[in-house]
Design an enzyme around this catalytic site. Structure first.
Site, short mmCIF file in Angstrom:
data_model
loop_
_atom_site.label_atom_id
_atom_site.label_comp_id
_atom_site.label_asym_id
_atom_site.label_seq_id
_atom_site.Cartn_x
_atom_site.Cartn_y
_atom_site.Cartn_z
N ASN A 120 0.83 -1.15 0.03
CA ASN A 120 -0.18 0.18 0.15
C ASN A 120 0.89 1.17 0.13
O ASN A 120 1.44 1.58 0.92
CB ASN A 120 -0.71 0.10 1.28
CG ASN A 120 -1.68 1.21 1.59
OD1 ASN A 120 -1.79 1.98 0.45
ND2 ASN A 120 -2.12 1.55 2.61
N LYS B 106 0.17 4.21 -0.14
CA LYS B 106 -0.65 5.56 0.31
C LYS B 106 -0.32 6.68 -0.68
O LYS B 106 -0.29 6.57 -1.87
CB LYS B 106 0.03 5.67 1.82
CG LYS B 106 -0.09 4.42 2.57
CD LYS B 106 0.37 4.66 4.06
CE LYS B 106 0.18 3.25 4.76
NZ LYS B 106 0.06 3.42 6.41
N HIS C 28 -9.44 1.08 4.90
CA HIS C 28 -8.24 1.25 5.96
C HIS C 28 -8.35 2.25 6.73
O HIS C 28 -9.10 3.21 6.88
CB HIS C 28 -6.97 1.91 4.64
CG HIS C 28 -5.70 1.98 5.11
ND1 HIS C 28 -5.30 2.90 6.04
CD2 HIS C 28 -4.71 1.18 5.01
CE1 HIS C 28 -4.00 2.62 6.26
NE2 HIS C 28 -3.56 1.48 5.74
N GLU D 158 -6.60 4.81 7.65
CA GLU D 158 -6.35 6.10 7.44
C GLU D 158 -7.84 6.64 6.98
O GLU D 158 -7.99 7.82 6.95
CB GLU D 158 -5.27 6.48 6.63
CG GLU D 158 -3.96 6.21 7.51
CD GLU D 158 -2.64 5.63 6.57
OE1 GLU D 158 -2.57 5.60 5.45
OE2 GLU D 158 -2.04 5.04 7.27
N GLU E 272 -5.38 -4.91 10.79
CA GLU E 272 -4.41 -3.89 10.78
C GLU E 272 -4.29 -3.05 12.24
O GLU E 272 -5.15 -2.13 12.18
CB GLU E 272 -4.19 -2.90 9.65
CG GLU E 272 -4.08 -3.49 8.22
CD GLU E 272 -3.31 -2.35 7.36
OE1 GLU E 272 -2.35 -2.76 6.88
OE2 GLU E 272 -4.30 -1.66 6.98
N GLY F 95 2.79 2.26 10.65
CA GLY F 95 3.60 3.17 10.53
C GLY F 95 4.42 3.60 11.49
O GLY F 95 5.16 4.74 11.70
N SER G 128 3.82 -2.25 10.15
CA SER G 128 5.16 -2.24 10.33
C SER G 128 5.71 -3.73 9.87
O SER G 128 6.74 -4.03 10.50
CB SER G 128 5.62 -1.87 11.62
OG SER G 128 5.17 -0.53 11.83
P1 PGA Z 1 3.01 0.26 7.48
O1 PGA Z 1 1.49 0.52 6.98
O2 PGA Z 1 3.43 -0.94 6.91
O3 PGA Z 1 3.81 1.52 7.14
O4 PGA Z 1 2.92 0.10 9.17
C1 PGA Z 1 0.54 -0.49 6.76
C2 PGA Z 1 -0.73 0.02 6.16
O5 PGA Z 1 -0.99 1.16 6.80
O6 PGA Z 1 -1.18 -0.74 5.25
#
Ligand code: PGA
Length: 250
Positions: free
Chosen positions: A9, A11, A95, A97, A167, A173, A212
């Site tokens: 992803n 983003k 997601h 976010e 997640e 992140g 992560s």
């Molecule tokens: P990340 O993000 O691997 O940077 O933690 C995962 C995601 O938001 O799908």
């Protein structure tokens, strides 16, 4: 054995130059046979570029969200048919976010899921608890509620053509990965929930872990019984890092 899926992803990251060199690196580095599927989720403007590069390869691609409407006055949004125009196979829905920054409710997520599926896309339904919810001991009820919104609207059979991504919001992140035990426990909860409705679907369902994931923790996560791959953010932006996750699959 369900085939591991490693999904990147991106983003809101990238540029034409970055997309091209990243995809060249992924194509180059994924020639050897491995029991793993790969997919990338670029920002919308790069879908044409991604399609051009990846068409005919083993790497699939998808959108980061989709609007439930077919067309009309929805400035800034993208319809499922538009994603199909660029040969997307997948689309992320819900997601964290999208939920936390753009206010998507469980109900909105369920509508997006239904529209994606109806159009012929394979939705990747993202669910997960915040740190506060985990510390409050309500992880399962939060994840259960997020799944129920979709199950009630689309039914368990819809997961024949869908994927779930667990997640935990506190792991996204932050560099703080859920331990393989913590992740496996929630994945087992999710699979059991589906098994109570339809054992066959539950057995086939791919449940990805996100938060992560990197080249060092991937093998341990993917070795767990109910972890069928990863949804990767940060580490999907460099070919070398993303390939390290892919190559962690036996
Ligand atoms: P990340 O993000 O691997 O940077 O933690 C995962 C995601 O938001 O799908």
């Amino acid at each position: 054995m369900r085939k591991i899926l490693v999904a990147g992803n991106w983003k809101m990251n990238g540029s034409k130059a970055m997309v091209n060199s990243l995809l060249d690196g992924l194509l180059e580095g994924s020639r050897d046979e491995r029991n793993v599927d790969m997919a990338v989720f670029p920002p919308f403007p790069y879908l044409a570029e991604v399609q051009k590069k990846l068409e005919g390869s083993e790497i699939a691609w998808g959108g980061q969200t989709v609007n439930p409407q077919e067309k009309g006055a929805h400035t800034g949004e993208v319809a499922a048919s538009m994603l199909l125009d660029f040969a997307c196979r997948y689309v992320l829905v819900g997601h964290s976010e999208r939920r936390s920054i753009y206010g998507e409710s469980d109900e909105d997520v369920a509508k997006r899921f239904a529209a994606a599926l109806e159009a012929g896309l394979e939705p990747v339904l993202c669910v997960g608890e915040t740190l506060e919810e985990r510390e409050g001991g309500i992880t399962e009820s939060v994840v259960g509620r997020q799944l129920d919104a979709v199950l009630e609207r689309s039914g368990v059979k819809s997961f024949e053509n869908a994927i779930v991504a667990y997640e935990p919001v506190w792991a996204i992140g932050t560099g703080k990965t859920a331990s393989p035990e913590q992740a496996q426990a929630v994945h087992a909860f999710i699979r059991d929930k589906f098994a109570a409705l339809d054992a066959i679907i539950a057995g086939q369902l791919r449940i990805l872990y996100g938060g992560s994931v990197n080249g060092s923790n991937a093998a341990d996560l993917f070795a767990r019984e109910d972890i069928d791959g990863g949804l990767v953010g940060g580490a999907s932006l460099k070919a070398e890092d993303f390939l390290a996750i892919r190559n962690a699959v036996d």
